[in-house]
Design a protein around this motif. Structure first.
Motif, PDB file in Angstrom:
ATOM      1  N   ASN A  91       0.823  -1.203   0.000  1.00 47.61           N
ATOM      2  CA  ASN A  91       0.000   0.000   0.000  1.00 47.61           C
ATOM      3  C   ASN A  91       0.862   1.261   0.000  1.00 47.61           C
ATOM      4  OD1 ASN A  91      -2.395  -1.431  -0.030  1.00 47.61           O
ATOM      5  ND2 ASN A  91      -2.591  -1.450   2.205  1.00 47.61           N
ATOM      6  N   GLY A  92       1.961   1.234   0.762  1.00 50.28           N
ATOM      7  CA  GLY A  92       2.863   2.376   0.787  1.00 50.28           C
ATOM      8  C   GLY A  92       3.499   2.598  -0.574  1.00 50.28           C
ATOM      9  N   LEU A  93       3.894   1.511  -1.247  1.00 52.80           N
ATOM     10  CA  LEU A  93       4.479   1.625  -2.576  1.00 52.80           C
ATOM     11  C   LEU A  93       3.464   2.176  -3.568  1.00 52.80           C
ATOM     12  CD1 LEU A  93       6.689   1.116  -4.688  1.00 52.80           C
ATOM     13  CD2 LEU A  93       5.841  -1.233  -4.877  1.00 52.80           C
ATOM     14  N   PHE A  94       2.233   1.655  -3.536  1.00 48.64           N
ATOM     15  CA  PHE A  94       1.208   2.126  -4.463  1.00 48.64           C
ATOM     16  C   PHE A  94       0.900   3.598  -4.234  1.00 48.64           C
ATOM     17  CE2 PHE A  94      -0.991  -2.195  -5.455  1.00 48.64           C
ATOM     18  CZ  PHE A  94       0.207  -2.647  -5.983  1.00 48.64           C
ATOM     19  N   SER A  95       0.893   4.016  -2.975  1.00 48.96           N
ATOM     20  CA  SER A  95       0.648   5.424  -2.662  1.00 48.96           C
ATOM     21  C   SER A  95       1.755   6.295  -3.238  1.00 48.96           C
ATOM     22  CB  SER A  95       0.558   5.622  -1.139  1.00 48.96           C
ATOM     23  OG  SER A  95       0.417   6.991  -0.819  1.00 48.96           O
ATOM     24  N   GLN A 164      -2.243   4.766 -25.849  1.00 52.46           N
ATOM     25  CA  GLN A 164      -3.082   5.743 -25.160  1.00 52.46           C
ATOM     26  C   GLN A 164      -3.152   5.442 -23.661  1.00 52.46           C
ATOM     27  OE1 GLN A 164      -3.890   4.202 -28.041  1.00 52.46           O
ATOM     28  NE2 GLN A 164      -3.706   5.994 -29.393  1.00 52.46           N
ATOM     29  N   ASP A 165      -3.273   4.147 -23.317  1.00 47.91           N
ATOM     30  CA  ASP A 165      -3.262   3.754 -21.902  1.00 47.91           C
ATOM     31  C   ASP A 165      -1.963   4.199 -21.242  1.00 47.91           C
ATOM     32  OD1 ASP A 165      -5.731   2.431 -22.047  1.00 47.91           O
ATOM     33  OD2 ASP A 165      -4.793   0.554 -22.666  1.00 47.91           O
ATOM     34  N   LEU A 166      -0.857   3.893 -21.903  1.00 49.45           N
ATOM     35  CA  LEU A 166       0.456   4.150 -21.327  1.00 49.45           C
ATOM     36  C   LEU A 166       0.747   5.637 -21.179  1.00 49.45           C
ATOM     37  CD1 LEU A 166       2.550   1.470 -23.252  1.00 49.45           C
ATOM     38  CD2 LEU A 166       1.723   1.341 -20.897  1.00 49.45           C
ATOM     39  N   ALA A 167       0.119   6.461 -21.993  1.00 49.48           N
ATOM     40  CA  ALA A 167       0.387   7.893 -21.956  1.00 49.48           C
ATOM     41  C   ALA A 167      -0.339   8.598 -20.824  1.00 49.48           C
ATOM     42  CB  ALA A 167      -0.005   8.535 -23.285  1.00 49.48           C
ATOM     43  N   ASP A 173      -1.729   0.528 -12.186  1.00 51.23           N
ATOM     44  CA  ASP A 173      -3.184   0.621 -12.331  1.00 51.23           C
ATOM     45  C   ASP A 173      -3.647  -0.152 -13.558  1.00 51.23           C
ATOM     46  OD1 ASP A 173      -3.479   2.273 -10.085  1.00 51.23           O
ATOM     47  OD2 ASP A 173      -3.018   4.053 -11.262  1.00 51.23           O
ATOM     48  N   LEU A 174      -2.858  -0.108 -14.622  1.00 51.41           N
ATOM     49  CA  LEU A 174      -3.224  -0.812 -15.854  1.00 51.41           C
ATOM     50  C   LEU A 174      -3.224  -2.324 -15.662  1.00 51.41           C
ATOM     51  CD1 LEU A 174      -1.239   1.283 -18.503  1.00 51.41           C
ATOM     52  CD2 LEU A 174      -3.704   1.314 -18.077  1.00 51.41           C
ATOM     53  N   VAL A 175      -2.197  -2.855 -14.987  1.00 47.08           N
ATOM     54  CA  VAL A 175      -2.131  -4.313 -14.828  1.00 47.08           C
ATOM     55  C   VAL A 175      -3.236  -4.814 -13.896  1.00 47.08           C
ATOM     56  CG1 VAL A 175       0.335  -4.395 -15.317  1.00 47.08           C
ATOM     57  CG2 VAL A 175      -0.427  -4.218 -12.955  1.00 47.08           C
TER      58      VAL A 175
END
Length: 259
Positions: A91-95, A164-167, A173-175
């Protein structure tokens, strides 16, 4: 100051040293930094060179020039949200990654299929000939290169990604949007040098010092499905870890357990 045949312009070398001093608190925020004349004597360069370096620091928002008072370090120079401590949980990493995403701008360099470097394959436990989804993206902070990231994903996770996703979206979040569950992340930090490609994209000299961060993401079956390799400009990145004492778990040199 440094070797005369260095490929890096004098003013940029002065800028790099001054920036390092500023972000490390070398100059108090309530005392003016040395004048152009003093810095010129200190570095052994012309005042024009000092002036160009100071203009770069000012454009970056690290210093403020006040007529009649001098030049001062700004508050933001030592309070960057990207340099805050990262705690040792997912959670800390994602934040942290979310903060980076909100503070920077993404530029997609490439998106294709192919093999990953052998060291990445070894860490993921896959054959060197395994076809992966590969992407390269550049992050900019304050209109300057901040990091260069390479991503390697198993096809079942990355096949649906678009430029477009990557930009516009963080990879993590994508994975997760593609159905991946992140159970564990392993991270390795090493020092490296800029090769020709990294130097061009990060706008640093070939051979410039970089910080390399490798992250390996594991699913709920502890199978690695995504590897990230990020190169950071050494003068723009700082990584901090906060270590806390665990109550009742003190370490004893004789190997005995706390009573």
């Amino acid at each position: 100051m440094t070797k005369a045949n260095s490929p890096t312009p004098l003013y940029h070398r002065v800028y790099a040293v001054m920036r390092e001093r500023i972000v490390n608190g070398y100059y108090p925020d309530n005392v003016p930094v040395p004048s152009e004349a003093e810095l010129s004597d200190s570095f052994g360069v012309s005042r024009i060179t000092i002036r160009k370096a100071m203009e770069m620091l000012s454009a970056e928002g690290l210093i403020t020039r006040m007529r009649g008072r001098g030049t001062f370090v700004t508050d933001r120079a030592q309070q960057s949200a990207l340099n805050r401590a990262v705690v040792s949980n997912i959670n800390g990493l994602f934040s942290y990654l979310n903060t980076v995403g909100q503070s920077t701008r993404l530029k997609v360099i490439s998106l294709d299929r192919g093999e990953a470097p052998p060291r990445i394959c070894a860490q993921m436990g896959i054959a060197p000939t395994t076809e992966l989804i590969r992407s390269v993206r550049l992050r900019e902070l304050d209109k300057r290169p901040y990091s260069l990231s390479m991503a390697y994903l198993l096809p079942e996770i990355g096949a649906g990604l678009t430029r477009q996703d990557l930009a516009s979206t963080n990879m993590i979040d994508l994975v997760q949007r593609e159905g991946a569950v992140v159970e564990q992340v392993e991270q390795v930090l090493t020092a490296t040098l800029a090769d020709e490609d990294a130097a061009e994209l990060l706008q640093v000299p070939i051979g410039a010092p970089l910080m390399r961060v490798n992250r390996f993401f594991f699913d709920d079956k502890m199978v690695p499905f995504y590897a990230a390799e990020i190169l950071y400009c050494a003068d723009r990145y700082e990584y901090r870890v906060s270590l806390k004492r665990e109550q009742g778990r003190d370490f004893h040199l004789d190997g005995s357990q706390p009573g």
